[in-house]
Write an enzyme that holds these catalytic residues in place. Structure first.
Site, PDB file in Angstrom:
ATOM      1  N   HIS A 190     -25.400 -28.519  60.991  1.00 11.61           N
ATOM      2  CA  HIS A 190     -23.996 -28.101  60.933  1.00 11.61           C
ATOM      3  C   HIS A 190     -23.271 -28.333  62.261  1.00 11.61           C
ATOM      4  CE1 HIS A 190     -24.702 -24.553  63.444  1.00 11.61           C
ATOM      5  NE2 HIS A 190     -25.809 -24.359  62.752  1.00 11.61           N
ATOM      6  N   GLU A 202     -30.977 -21.043  57.235  1.00  9.38           N
ATOM      7  CA  GLU A 202     -31.590 -20.934  58.556  1.00  9.38           C
ATOM      8  C   GLU A 202     -32.681 -19.858  58.586  1.00  9.38           C
ATOM      9  OE1 GLU A 202     -32.632 -22.305  60.859  1.00  9.38           O
ATOM     10  OE2 GLU A 202     -31.288 -22.365  62.590  1.00  9.38           O
TER      11      GLU A 202
END
Length: 209
Positions: A8, A81
């Site tokens: 990201h 994550e």
């Protein structure tokens, strides 16, 4: 199958060196710019589908890369994550260290790292990202497709650890990929081959972790 794996874009917590984990932190303006420039560089890639972590920093990165394209974006928790539990939001930079000394193993001892209560260890992340990868590679509906995958630093390292068939000790290999760095992987007959790794397509300078 062609896979494009992307970490990201930058967030405020990235700049402050705070552990994000599964906290749903948004991109900052600089992170959005990185995603836009990455999308421009990949504009001629004929993506068929995108899989993203459900966290908005990964999902918005996908949306910006795919802007103007009619490509389905599918959330998958297996590429979220690493969960840091009570450590999320704490600083891991030397100048503002806000964690137990034992957390230093996170950077140099993936096998010996002990998470906070309710958090994940590296083996857990490797297993779930590996399960996702195995499913995707063998899913008949995605055979010969071009796939974008947007995820996070630790999760992406887990995917790469699986792709390279490395031990847990080698989890960090080349380290954390840069924000919006792209890794291209080709899959033939169920075997993944890395074409390039951790390549950036923007002009801005982004510091290594």
């Amino acid at each position: 199958m062609e896979l494009y794996l992307v970490r990201h874009g930058e967030t405020e917590w990235n700049k402050e060196r705070r552990l994000q984990g599964q906290a749903d932190v948004a991109l900052d303006d600089f992170g959005r710019q990185l995603a836009v420039e990455t999308g421009e560089a990949l504009q001629d890639i004929p993506f068929d589908v995108c899989f993203t972590s459900p966290l908005k920093r990964a999902k918005e990165t996908a949306e910006l890369i795919l802007a103007g394209k009619d490509v389905p974006i599918i959330e998958d928790k297996r590429i979220i994550e690493m969960g840091f539990a009570e450590y999320e939001g704490k600083c891991c930079a030397e100048e503002g260290w806000d964690l137990p000394e034992s957390f230093r193993a996170f950077f140099n001892d993936p096998v010996g790292f002990k998470p906070a209560q309710g958090g994940e260890d590296f083996l857990a992340v490797k297993k779930r990202t590996g399960a996702f990868l195995d499913w995707l590679i063998h899913a008949p509906e995605y055979a010969c497709k071009c796939v974008l995958l947007t995820t996070h630093g630790v999760a992406l390292a887990g995917l790469m650890n699986n792709i390279k068939n490395q031990s847990l000790e080698a989890y960090w290999d080349i380290g954390v990929h840069k924000n919006c760095a792209v890794t291209k992987v080709e899959v033939q007959d169920g075997v993944a081959r890395i074409i390039y790794e951790n390549r950036t397509f923007y002009k801005e300078e982004v510091k290594n972790w």
